[in-house]
Design a protein around this motif. Structure first.
Motif, PDB file in Angstrom:
ATOM      1  N   TYR A   7       4.070  12.560   2.202  1.00  0.00           N
ATOM      2  CA  TYR A   7       5.410  12.548   1.634  1.00  0.00           C
ATOM      3  C   TYR A   7       6.483  12.468   2.710  1.00  0.00           C
ATOM      4  O   TYR A   7       7.624  12.204   2.437  1.00  0.00           O
ATOM      5  CB  TYR A   7       5.643  13.773   0.735  1.00  0.00           C
ATOM      6  CG  TYR A   7       5.499  15.088   1.410  1.00  0.00           C
ATOM      7  CD1 TYR A   7       6.599  15.692   2.028  1.00  0.00           C
ATOM      8  CD2 TYR A   7       4.280  15.746   1.446  1.00  0.00           C
ATOM      9  CE1 TYR A   7       6.449  16.910   2.666  1.00  0.00           C
ATOM     10  CE2 TYR A   7       4.141  16.948   2.075  1.00  0.00           C
ATOM     11  CZ  TYR A   7       5.228  17.534   2.671  1.00  0.00           C
ATOM     12  OH  TYR A   7       5.095  18.739   3.310  1.00  0.00           O
ATOM     13  N   ARG A   8       6.113  12.697   3.966  1.00  0.00           N
ATOM     14  CA  ARG A   8       7.074  12.637   5.053  1.00  0.00           C
ATOM     15  C   ARG A   8       7.170  11.245   5.646  1.00  0.00           C
ATOM     16  O   ARG A   8       8.159  10.943   6.312  1.00  0.00           O
ATOM     17  CB  ARG A   8       6.649  13.599   6.156  1.00  0.00           C
ATOM     18  CG  ARG A   8       6.789  15.020   5.742  1.00  0.00           C
ATOM     19  CD  ARG A   8       6.495  15.920   6.888  1.00  0.00           C
ATOM     20  NE  ARG A   8       6.416  17.289   6.400  1.00  0.00           N
ATOM     21  CZ  ARG A   8       5.959  18.280   7.064  1.00  0.00           C
ATOM     22  NH1 ARG A   8       5.522  18.095   8.288  1.00  0.00           N
ATOM     23  NH2 ARG A   8       5.937  19.469   6.560  1.00  0.00           N
ATOM     24  N   LYS A   9       6.245  10.375   5.391  1.00  0.00           N
ATOM     25  CA  LYS A   9       6.262   9.041   5.969  1.00  0.00           C
ATOM     26  C   LYS A   9       7.009   8.087   5.034  1.00  0.00           C
ATOM     27  O   LYS A   9       6.701   8.024   3.848  1.00  0.00           O
ATOM     28  CB  LYS A   9       4.846   8.528   6.207  1.00  0.00           C
ATOM     29  CG  LYS A   9       4.116   9.332   7.237  1.00  0.00           C
ATOM     30  CD  LYS A   9       2.779   8.715   7.514  1.00  0.00           C
ATOM     31  CE  LYS A   9       2.059   9.550   8.556  1.00  0.00           C
ATOM     32  NZ  LYS A   9       0.776   9.000   8.854  1.00  0.00           N
ATOM     33  N   PRO A  10       7.974   7.320   5.544  1.00  0.00           N
ATOM     34  CA  PRO A  10       8.759   6.436   4.683  1.00  0.00           C
ATOM     35  C   PRO A  10       7.936   5.298   4.098  1.00  0.00           C
ATOM     36  O   PRO A  10       8.228   4.811   3.000  1.00  0.00           O
ATOM     37  CB  PRO A  10       9.851   5.898   5.592  1.00  0.00           C
ATOM     38  CG  PRO A  10       9.593   6.396   6.955  1.00  0.00           C
ATOM     39  CD  PRO A  10       8.456   7.341   6.919  1.00  0.00           C
ATOM     40  N   ALA A  11       6.914   4.809   4.738  1.00  0.00           N
ATOM     41  CA  ALA A  11       6.117   3.704   4.212  1.00  0.00           C
ATOM     42  C   ALA A  11       5.408   4.144   2.937  1.00  0.00           C
ATOM     43  O   ALA A  11       5.362   3.403   1.944  1.00  0.00           O
ATOM     44  CB  ALA A  11       5.114   3.235   5.247  1.00  0.00           C
ATOM     45  N   PHE A  12       4.858   5.338   2.946  1.00  0.00           N
ATOM     46  CA  PHE A  12       4.189   5.844   1.745  1.00  0.00           C
ATOM     47  C   PHE A  12       5.210   6.171   0.662  1.00  0.00           C
ATOM     48  O   PHE A  12       4.936   5.980  -0.520  1.00  0.00           O
ATOM     49  CB  PHE A  12       3.340   7.081   2.071  1.00  0.00           C
ATOM     50  CG  PHE A  12       1.998   6.724   2.637  1.00  0.00           C
ATOM     51  CD1 PHE A  12       1.011   6.164   1.849  1.00  0.00           C
ATOM     52  CD2 PHE A  12       1.724   6.964   3.987  1.00  0.00           C
ATOM     53  CE1 PHE A  12      -0.217   5.834   2.382  1.00  0.00           C
ATOM     54  CE2 PHE A  12       0.493   6.627   4.519  1.00  0.00           C
ATOM     55  CZ  PHE A  12      -0.480   6.061   3.720  1.00  0.00           C
ATOM     56  N   GLN A  13       6.375   6.640   1.079  1.00  0.00           N
ATOM     57  CA  GLN A  13       7.410   6.925   0.090  1.00  0.00           C
ATOM     58  C   GLN A  13       7.848   5.632  -0.611  1.00  0.00           C
ATOM     59  O   GLN A  13       8.040   5.613  -1.820  1.00  0.00           O
ATOM     60  CB  GLN A  13       8.621   7.604   0.754  1.00  0.00           C
ATOM     61  CG  GLN A  13       8.346   9.033   1.159  1.00  0.00           C
ATOM     62  CD  GLN A  13       9.526   9.672   1.885  1.00  0.00           C
ATOM     63  OE1 GLN A  13      10.505   8.992   2.235  1.00  0.00           O
ATOM     64  NE2 GLN A  13       9.428  10.976   2.142  1.00  0.00           N
ATOM     65  N   ARG A  14       7.996   4.551   0.185  1.00  0.00           N
ATOM     66  CA  ARG A  14       8.357   3.284  -0.408  1.00  0.00           C
ATOM     67  C   ARG A  14       7.226   2.774  -1.315  1.00  0.00           C
ATOM     68  O   ARG A  14       7.470   2.209  -2.384  1.00  0.00           O
ATOM     69  CB  ARG A  14       8.630   2.245   0.683  1.00  0.00           C
ATOM     70  CG  ARG A  14      10.064   2.265   1.097  1.00  0.00           C
ATOM     71  CD  ARG A  14      10.360   1.181   2.090  1.00  0.00           C
ATOM     72  NE  ARG A  14      10.381   1.842   3.395  1.00  0.00           N
ATOM     73  CZ  ARG A  14       9.916   1.364   4.518  1.00  0.00           C
ATOM     74  NH1 ARG A  14       9.418   0.178   4.556  1.00  0.00           N
ATOM     75  NH2 ARG A  14       9.971   2.062   5.619  1.00  0.00           N
ATOM     76  N   PHE A  15       5.994   2.978  -0.872  1.00  0.00           N
ATOM     77  CA  PHE A  15       4.847   2.525  -1.674  1.00  0.00           C
ATOM     78  C   PHE A  15       4.828   3.240  -3.028  1.00  0.00           C
ATOM     79  O   PHE A  15       4.702   2.610  -4.078  1.00  0.00           O
ATOM     80  CB  PHE A  15       3.547   2.767  -0.899  1.00  0.00           C
ATOM     81  CG  PHE A  15       2.314   2.447  -1.694  1.00  0.00           C
ATOM     82  CD1 PHE A  15       1.964   1.132  -1.990  1.00  0.00           C
ATOM     83  CD2 PHE A  15       1.501   3.482  -2.164  1.00  0.00           C
ATOM     84  CE1 PHE A  15       0.835   0.857  -2.718  1.00  0.00           C
ATOM     85  CE2 PHE A  15       0.370   3.198  -2.895  1.00  0.00           C
ATOM     86  CZ  PHE A  15       0.020   1.880  -3.170  1.00  0.00           C
ATOM     87  N   PHE A  16       4.949   4.572  -3.004  1.00  0.00           N
ATOM     88  CA  PHE A  16       4.925   5.336  -4.253  1.00  0.00           C
ATOM     89  C   PHE A  16       6.166   5.046  -5.095  1.00  0.00           C
ATOM     90  O   PHE A  16       6.103   4.960  -6.321  1.00  0.00           O
ATOM     91  CB  PHE A  16       4.798   6.836  -3.972  1.00  0.00           C
ATOM     92  CG  PHE A  16       3.427   7.232  -3.536  1.00  0.00           C
ATOM     93  CD1 PHE A  16       2.310   6.935  -4.306  1.00  0.00           C
ATOM     94  CD2 PHE A  16       3.238   7.918  -2.340  1.00  0.00           C
ATOM     95  CE1 PHE A  16       1.044   7.295  -3.885  1.00  0.00           C
ATOM     96  CE2 PHE A  16       1.975   8.275  -1.922  1.00  0.00           C
ATOM     97  CZ  PHE A  16       0.871   7.968  -2.694  1.00  0.00           C
ATOM     98  N   GLY A  17       7.299   4.883  -4.423  1.00  0.00           N
ATOM     99  CA  GLY A  17       8.531   4.513  -5.146  1.00  0.00           C
ATOM    100  C   GLY A  17       8.386   3.139  -5.789  1.00  0.00           C
ATOM    101  O   GLY A  17       8.809   2.906  -6.934  1.00  0.00           O
ATOM    102  N   GLY A  18       7.782   2.180  -5.048  1.00  0.00           N
ATOM    103  CA  GLY A  18       7.544   0.830  -5.590  1.00  0.00           C
ATOM    104  C   GLY A  18       6.583   0.870  -6.768  1.00  0.00           C
ATOM    105  O   GLY A  18       6.750   0.126  -7.746  1.00  0.00           O
ATOM    106  N   MET A  19       5.575   1.744  -6.645  1.00  0.00           N
ATOM    107  CA  MET A  19       4.643   1.875  -7.764  1.00  0.00           C
ATOM    108  C   MET A  19       5.361   2.423  -8.994  1.00  0.00           C
ATOM    109  O   MET A  19       5.132   1.938 -10.122  1.00  0.00           O
ATOM    110  CB  MET A  19       3.473   2.800  -7.391  1.00  0.00           C
ATOM    111  CG  MET A  19       2.423   2.123  -6.548  1.00  0.00           C
ATOM    112  SD  MET A  19       1.053   3.202  -6.071  1.00  0.00           S
ATOM    113  CE  MET A  19       0.515   3.894  -7.571  1.00  0.00           C
TER     114      MET A  19
END
Length: 166
Positions: A7-19
């Motif tokens: 949850y601290r990494k922006p790439a994963f945040q963007r991935f989950f947000g995109g999902m």
């Protein structure tokens, strides 16, 4: 067991947000497509139901007309019985058996008119007269001819005949 700190990494945040955004958009698209499909099917069903009602009404009209035509055909009168009567047989001193046989013979000659409609019999009344008048009758070794005195055409074909020497 521990949850990884993605949850601290922006790439994963963007991935989950995109999902999440993609899921919401795809859900909206699905609802739109499903709604349009349902509207089309509803319109098609209503159209088909209206066609069924129209066809049933048309079928009812045809059936009523067919029944009415059948009633009219049944009402069209036909010849049910043929009555033949020789009126002046006493003048020639004929026995009643000979008269009855002659009446039966004439009835057999015009028996083809049974079950014919009145219009047909009326159109062929001259033919009936000729059939009867042109046939010589032999009674007690004497030859006679018949003449149509009266003819009534209805459900019973009634004919009064006169007998004469030939």
């Amino acid at each position: 067991m521990r949850i990884p700190p993605f949850y601290r990494k922006p790439a994963f945040q963007r991935f989950f947000g995109g999902m999440a955004v993609g899921g919401a958009i795809s859900w909206c698209i699905f609802l739109y497509i499903y709604g349009v499909w349902q509207e089309r099917n509803t319109e098609l069903l209503q159209k088909q139901q209206q066609e069924i009602v129209d066809l049933n009404n048309e079928k009812k009209i045809w059936q009523d007309e067919y029944k009415e035509m059948n009633k009219r055909n049944l009402e069209q009168l036909t010849i049910q019985k043929i009555n033949i009567k020789i009126v002046n047989w006493e003048k020639y001193k004929l026995d009643s058996l000979s008269v009855l046989e002659t009446e039966d013979s004439v009835r057999d000659d015009i028996n083809m008119m049974l079950a014919k409609d009145l219009e047909t019999v009326y159109k062929s009344k001259d033919l009936l007269k000729k059939i009867i008048e042109n046939k010589p009758v032999k009674i007690n070794e004497k030859r006679y001819k018949l003449k149509v005195k009266e003819m009534v055409i209805y459900t019973n074909l009634t004919m009064q005949l006169e007998i004469q020497f030939e």
